[in-house]
Design an enzyme around this catalytic site. Structure first.
Site, PDB file in Angstrom:
ATOM      1  N   THR A  64     -35.831 -49.026  12.856  1.00  0.00           N
ATOM      2  CA  THR A  64     -34.840 -48.835  14.090  1.00  0.00           C
ATOM      3  C   THR A  64     -32.969 -48.841  13.757  1.00  0.00           C
ATOM      4  O   THR A  64     -32.238 -48.398  14.121  1.00  0.00           O
ATOM      5  CB  THR A  64     -34.780 -50.155  14.518  1.00  0.00           C
ATOM      6  OG1 THR A  64     -36.344 -49.929  14.794  1.00  0.00           O
ATOM      7  CG2 THR A  64     -34.075 -50.247  15.746  1.00  0.00           C
TER       8      THR A  64
ATOM      9  N   ARG B 198     -34.305 -40.397  12.005  1.00  0.00           N
ATOM     10  CA  ARG B 198     -33.044 -41.228  12.089  1.00  0.00           C
ATOM     11  C   ARG B 198     -32.260 -40.800  10.194  1.00  0.00           C
ATOM     12  O   ARG B 198     -31.067 -41.281  10.615  1.00  0.00           O
ATOM     13  CB  ARG B 198     -33.351 -42.767  12.098  1.00  0.00           C
ATOM     14  CG  ARG B 198     -33.856 -42.568  13.850  1.00  0.00           C
ATOM     15  CD  ARG B 198     -34.841 -43.476  13.652  1.00  0.00           C
ATOM     16  NE  ARG B 198     -34.645 -44.263  15.012  1.00  0.00           N
ATOM     17  CZ  ARG B 198     -36.150 -44.971  15.626  1.00  0.00           C
ATOM     18  NH1 ARG B 198     -36.424 -46.304  15.044  1.00  0.00           N
ATOM     19  NH2 ARG B 198     -35.753 -45.266  16.794  1.00  0.00           N
TER      20      ARG B 198
ATOM     21  N   HIS C  79     -37.047 -42.906  20.804  1.00  0.00           N
ATOM     22  CA  HIS C  79     -38.030 -43.941  21.033  1.00  0.00           C
ATOM     23  C   HIS C  79     -39.384 -43.723  21.088  1.00  0.00           C
ATOM     24  O   HIS C  79     -39.726 -42.072  21.209  1.00  0.00           O
ATOM     25  CB  HIS C  79     -37.260 -44.460  22.269  1.00  0.00           C
ATOM     26  CG  HIS C  79     -38.716 -45.505  23.310  1.00  0.00           C
ATOM     27  ND1 HIS C  79     -38.967 -46.960  21.940  1.00  0.00           N
ATOM     28  CD2 HIS C  79     -40.320 -45.534  23.467  1.00  0.00           C
ATOM     29  CE1 HIS C  79     -39.882 -46.983  22.655  1.00  0.00           C
ATOM     30  NE2 HIS C  79     -40.942 -46.021  23.440  1.00  0.00           N
TER      31      HIS C  79
HETATM   32  P1  GDP Z   1     -37.383 -49.512  18.433  1.00  0.00           P
HETATM   33  O1  GDP Z   1     -38.909 -49.570  18.560  1.00  0.00           O
HETATM   34  O2  GDP Z   1     -37.638 -49.053  16.707  1.00  0.00           O
HETATM   35  O3  GDP Z   1     -37.045 -48.449  18.862  1.00  0.00           O
HETATM   36  O4  GDP Z   1     -36.618 -51.043  18.774  1.00  0.00           O
HETATM   37  P2  GDP Z   1     -36.394 -52.406  19.671  1.00  0.00           P
HETATM   38  O5  GDP Z   1     -37.447 -52.127  20.176  1.00  0.00           O
HETATM   39  O6  GDP Z   1     -36.273 -53.441  18.845  1.00  0.00           O
HETATM   40  O7  GDP Z   1     -34.845 -51.900  20.109  1.00  0.00           O
HETATM   41  C1  GDP Z   1     -34.679 -50.805  20.869  1.00  0.00           C
HETATM   42  C2  GDP Z   1     -33.609 -50.840  21.071  1.00  0.00           C
HETATM   43  O8  GDP Z   1     -32.211 -51.057  20.696  1.00  0.00           O
HETATM   44  C3  GDP Z   1     -33.660 -49.831  19.749  1.00  0.00           C
HETATM   45  O9  GDP Z   1     -33.949 -49.255  19.433  1.00  0.00           O
HETATM   46  C4  GDP Z   1     -31.917 -49.666  19.520  1.00  0.00           C
HETATM   47  O10 GDP Z   1     -31.152 -49.016  20.036  1.00  0.00           O
HETATM   48  C5  GDP Z   1     -31.270 -51.127  20.545  1.00  0.00           C
HETATM   49  N1  GDP Z   1     -31.142 -52.497  19.820  1.00  0.00           N
HETATM   50  C6  GDP Z   1     -32.062 -53.113  18.300  1.00  0.00           C
HETATM   51  N2  GDP Z   1     -31.733 -53.828  17.442  1.00  0.00           N
HETATM   52  C7  GDP Z   1     -29.824 -53.801  18.084  1.00  0.00           C
HETATM   53  C8  GDP Z   1     -29.210 -54.429  18.169  1.00  0.00           C
HETATM   54  O11 GDP Z   1     -28.815 -55.741  16.924  1.00  0.00           O
HETATM   55  N3  GDP Z   1     -27.922 -54.334  18.119  1.00  0.00           N
HETATM   56  C9  GDP Z   1     -27.277 -53.400  18.843  1.00  0.00           C
HETATM   57  N4  GDP Z   1     -26.228 -53.004  19.541  1.00  0.00           N
HETATM   58  N5  GDP Z   1     -28.680 -52.352  19.626  1.00  0.00           N
HETATM   59  C10 GDP Z   1     -29.246 -53.018  19.141  1.00  0.00           C
HETATM   60 MG    MG Z   2     -39.264 -50.697  20.439  1.00  0.00          MG
END
Ligand code: GDP
Ligand code: MG
Length: 195
Positions: free
Chosen positions: A129, A140, A163
């Site tokens: 992420t 990434r 995503h």
């Molecule tokens: P993914 O499955 O790898 O996309 O990650 P998640 O499902 O945990 O989070 C969804 C999206 O939220 C991520 O792809 C980021 O764009 C955003 N995001 C996640 N964690 C953070 C954070 O700590 N800070 C900020 N600003 N954005 C975040």
């Molecule tokens: Mg996710």
């Protein structure tokens, strides 16, 4: 053909991926790994569609808040001054809102990617992420460097190009959300892989 060869995952190229001109590069990397694109489309999402894409349950939202707080701790940042609170359950909704604003800021590309362990392999090709932690060789890691420390300060979501679903169940749910109950999946035999 074995069902194992037909696992499907859902991928959404995010605004920064589209605006960096990475659509072709992303498709290329999946296809190069012998995965098949079986549905694909560029489109402009509505706020409501994005709102329904990301989970609304309090566990998911609190987890977002907790991840944010972990960054603040790790880098000795002051969550209280940025958010007016240090409660994960209150920070989570704000991050979710940033995420929605970011996701409607440009057209997206949605696709269904099919193949052996498609869910895990696509996430491996994408990288973790947080772009600043992603290894070179991942999408990434090769094309971005964003970090939550800077994204949170700027009150926006982390820009991480794409995503991809985390589990086969999430994939099924997201494929139906973005392509409908009967997704227009194309069935073709991949040369050298399916025969
Ligand atoms: P993914 O499955 O790898 O996309 O990650 P998640 O499902 O945990 O989070 C969804 C999206 O939220 C991520 O792809 C980021 O764009 C955003 N995001 C996640 N964690 C953070 C954070 O700590 N800070 C900020 N600003 N954005 C975040
Ligand atoms: Mg996710």
């Amino acid at each position: 053909m074995s069902a194992l060869k037909k696992e499907q995952t859902f991928v959404l190229i995010k605004p920064d991926g589209v605006r960096k001109g990475l659509t072709g590069e992303i498709i290329r990397r999946f296809e190069q790994r012998d995965l098949k694109i079986v549905a694909i489309e560029m489109f402009q999402p509505t706020r409501e569609q994005i709102d329904n894409h990301y989970p609304k349950d309090s566990a998911w939202i609190t987890r977002l808040g907790e991840k944010t707080l972990a960054t603040y701790q790790k880098y000795n940042l002051d969550a209280e001054s940025d958010f007016g609170t240090t409660e994960a359950a209150k920070i989570g909704p704000e991050i979710r809102n940033w995420l929605i604003n970011y996701m409607i800021s440009a057209p997206l590309v949605r696709m269904v990617v099919q193949g052996i362990h498609a869910v895990d392999v696509v996430r491996k090709i994408a990288g973790p992420t947080m772009p600043y932690l992603a290894d070179m060789g991942t999408i990434r890691g090769d094309f971005s460097i964003d970090s939550p420390a800077i994204a949170n300060k700027e009150k926006r979501a982390i820009a991480n190009i794409l995503h991809c679903s985390e589990t086969p169940e999430e994939a099924q749910h997201e494929i139906n959300h973005w392509f409908g109950k009967n997704p227009p999946i194309f069935d073709y035999r991949r040369f050298g892989v399916d025969e």
